[in-house]
Design a protein around this motif. Sequence first.
Motif, short mmCIF file in Angstrom:
data_model
loop_
_atom_site.label_atom_id
_atom_site.label_comp_id
_atom_site.label_asym_id
_atom_site.label_seq_id
_atom_site.Cartn_x
_atom_site.Cartn_y
_atom_site.Cartn_z
N UNK A 1 26.50 34.54 40.82
CA UNK A 1 27.67 35.41 40.76
C UNK A 1 28.83 34.77 41.50
N UNK A 2 30.03 34.98 41.00
CA UNK A 2 31.21 34.38 41.61
C UNK A 2 31.64 35.12 42.88
N UNK A 3 32.51 34.47 43.62
CA UNK A 3 33.16 35.10 44.76
C UNK A 3 34.45 35.73 44.26
N UNK A 4 34.64 37.00 44.55
CA UNK A 4 35.79 37.76 44.07
C UNK A 4 36.66 38.12 45.27
N UNK A 5 37.91 37.72 45.22
CA UNK A 5 38.85 38.07 46.28
C UNK A 5 39.68 39.28 45.85
N UNK A 6 39.70 40.28 46.70
CA UNK A 6 40.57 41.41 46.45
C UNK A 6 41.94 41.10 47.04
N UNK A 7 42.95 41.02 46.18
CA UNK A 7 44.29 40.64 46.63
C UNK A 7 45.32 41.73 46.39
N UNK A 8 44.86 42.92 46.10
CA UNK A 8 45.78 44.05 45.96
C UNK A 8 45.16 45.27 46.62
#
Length: 214
Positions: free
Chosen positions: A34-41
Amino acid sequence: MVPPSKRDPSMDADLNEADQLEVLLNKDGFKTWGFVIYRCTYLNNSDWEKFIARFLGAVPDYLEFYSGLDLLDTFAPTVLEDPSFEGATIATLREHFKQWAKASLKEEQGVAEDYYARTGAMESILSAPEEFEDEAGFVRMVHAEWQPEVLDEEDIANGDVSEPEEPLEGCTEHDVGWMNMRWSIIELPGFHKLRDIDDWQAYYARPPAIGDIL
């Protein structure tokens, strides 16, 4: 002769996304995927939760199609949330990911710290109504190993310099190290097809175009 899929004998093994993912995990010695997901909002928690539900909810559908629901047991995407990511540049996220990866690989995957997985970070957004989300919705996928092109004097003297394109975060190269990718195909097809720089270039679409994995 290509052997049939162990999950679906009517399909060749090299066409079964679940089989190929399993091969990749075994090759890399990874326990989870699974990818790394950055929350930017951070303006709307409800929208974020709705997006994550859609984004991760697409994975079982893909796995079921390939008779690979057993791989859900090892599906473990990482969501990194920090208000400091609000408005962060791609360069900032890329550097953060590199440091995060070095610290987490041994702990989470049991592999050496100097192993560098060719994955990416994603800034995700809701960009379309639900009935059109699969066609228009996208996430921002970042190539963690990308570096700006460095031209030597010989290249410049010979005129081997590409025409500059519209700046994106100050970069005028064609490949800016990130792209918009159709969200629903990222986790399963994307995880094993976007493995190295050659794969990246094969599927790359310069923003604002939306890339796809066919």
